[in-house]
Design a protein around this motif. Sequence first.
Motif, PDB file in Angstrom:
ATOM      1  N   ALA A  57       6.991  13.633  -8.958  1.00 36.53           N
ATOM      2  CA  ALA A  57       8.309  13.303  -9.486  1.00 36.53           C
ATOM      3  C   ALA A  57       9.290  13.290  -8.324  1.00 36.53           C
ATOM      4  O   ALA A  57       9.257  14.172  -7.461  1.00 36.53           O
ATOM      5  CB  ALA A  57       8.716  14.324 -10.541  1.00 36.53           C
ATOM      6  N   GLY A  58      10.110  12.253  -8.259  1.00 33.60           N
ATOM      7  CA  GLY A  58      11.078  12.122  -7.188  1.00 33.60           C
ATOM      8  C   GLY A  58      10.554  11.381  -5.964  1.00 33.60           C
ATOM      9  O   GLY A  58      11.314  11.070  -5.053  1.00 33.60           O
ATOM     10  N   PRO A 127       6.400  20.046  -5.950  1.00 38.04           N
ATOM     11  CA  PRO A 127       6.243  21.472  -5.656  1.00 38.04           C
ATOM     12  C   PRO A 127       7.595  22.125  -5.337  1.00 38.04           C
ATOM     13  O   PRO A 127       8.533  21.456  -4.898  1.00 38.04           O
ATOM     14  CB  PRO A 127       5.331  21.482  -4.433  1.00 38.04           C
ATOM     15  CG  PRO A 127       5.555  20.161  -3.784  1.00 38.04           C
ATOM     16  CD  PRO A 127       5.850  19.201  -4.909  1.00 38.04           C
ATOM     17  N   ALA A 128       7.659  23.412  -5.567  1.00 37.84           N
ATOM     18  CA  ALA A 128       8.876  24.157  -5.254  1.00 37.84           C
ATOM     19  C   ALA A 128       9.065  24.216  -3.747  1.00 37.84           C
ATOM     20  O   ALA A 128       8.114  24.418  -2.997  1.00 37.84           O
ATOM     21  CB  ALA A 128       8.798  25.561  -5.830  1.00 37.84           C
ATOM     22  N   SER A 129      10.304  24.005  -3.314  1.00 38.41           N
ATOM     23  CA  SER A 129      10.587  24.081  -1.883  1.00 38.41           C
ATOM     24  C   SER A 129      11.477  25.285  -1.549  1.00 38.41           C
ATOM     25  O   SER A 129      11.599  25.655  -0.394  1.00 38.41           O
ATOM     26  CB  SER A 129      11.248  22.799  -1.394  1.00 38.41           C
ATOM     27  OG  SER A 129      12.498  22.629  -2.024  1.00 38.41           O
ATOM     28  N   ARG A 130      12.074  25.874  -2.597  1.00 34.70           N
ATOM     29  CA  ARG A 130      12.882  27.073  -2.381  1.00 34.70           C
ATOM     30  C   ARG A 130      13.014  27.833  -3.698  1.00 34.70           C
ATOM     31  O   ARG A 130      12.735  27.302  -4.763  1.00 34.70           O
ATOM     32  CB  ARG A 130      14.250  26.726  -1.802  1.00 34.70           C
ATOM     33  CG  ARG A 130      15.109  25.886  -2.711  1.00 34.70           C
ATOM     34  CD  ARG A 130      16.387  25.415  -2.001  1.00 34.70           C
ATOM     35  NE  ARG A 130      17.129  24.519  -2.845  1.00 34.70           N
ATOM     36  CZ  ARG A 130      18.214  24.857  -3.536  1.00 34.70           C
ATOM     37  NH1 ARG A 130      18.676  26.087  -3.482  1.00 34.70           N
ATOM     38  NH2 ARG A 130      18.834  23.962  -4.271  1.00 34.70           N
ATOM     39  N   ALA A 155      12.797  20.059  -3.823  1.00 30.17           N
ATOM     40  CA  ALA A 155      13.696  19.625  -2.759  1.00 30.17           C
ATOM     41  C   ALA A 155      14.935  18.929  -3.316  1.00 30.17           C
ATOM     42  O   ALA A 155      16.010  18.994  -2.724  1.00 30.17           O
ATOM     43  CB  ALA A 155      12.953  18.695  -1.801  1.00 30.17           C
ATOM     44  N   SER A 156      14.815  18.289  -4.481  1.00 31.18           N
ATOM     45  CA  SER A 156      15.962  17.615  -5.075  1.00 31.18           C
ATOM     46  C   SER A 156      16.812  18.540  -5.933  1.00 31.18           C
ATOM     47  O   SER A 156      17.807  18.112  -6.505  1.00 31.18           O
ATOM     48  CB  SER A 156      15.493  16.415  -5.906  1.00 31.18           C
ATOM     49  OG  SER A 156      14.701  16.863  -6.991  1.00 31.18           O
ATOM     50  N   GLY A 157      16.409  19.819  -6.039  1.00 27.13           N
ATOM     51  CA  GLY A 157      17.182  20.783  -6.811  1.00 27.13           C
ATOM     52  C   GLY A 157      16.744  20.941  -8.245  1.00 27.13           C
ATOM     53  O   GLY A 157      17.332  21.705  -9.006  1.00 27.13           O
TER      54      GLY A 157
END
Length: 159
Positions: A57-58, A127-130, A155-157
């Motif tokens: 996604a994204g 995947p989660a980036s933060r 990464a896109s929030g």
Amino acid sequence: MSHPASRSRLARSRTPLLLCAGVGAFLLSGGCKDGPAASNRSISRVEVSAPASSVEAGRTLQLTAVAFNRRSAALAGKTFSWASSSEAAATVSQDGLVTGRAAGPVTITASAEGVSGTLALTVSQAPASRVAVTPAFATVDVGGTGSLRAAALTASGDT
């Protein structure tokens, strides 16, 4: 016994019929309109391919469509229209660029001259980036407890 010249005329008169074999409209139309070369330019099937079977996604994924004639020769210069079975899962541009939107299955279709080909893709969650923790600051008395909330973000929030 027939004369050799009459056999030659007979053979010549059957040639158009042999070249048009399989064309049902031969007798009704009076012959082959475009001759046997027309079937070499007509699309028999469309194949859609991608460098991967999934897209996050994204993210984007470039697809390729190729048209083939009945002899399995690739036909150059064909223009395709593209469609997604689920715009919620993925969109596709008229250049075959797929953009993943939400996790789930999607089928992308490329069509030219009334013939279509499809490709099944899976859109996966990015995947989660933060990790975001709220509240950002908390005051807790010694021996006391407090409550924090954590959320994994892409990464896109997105969560």
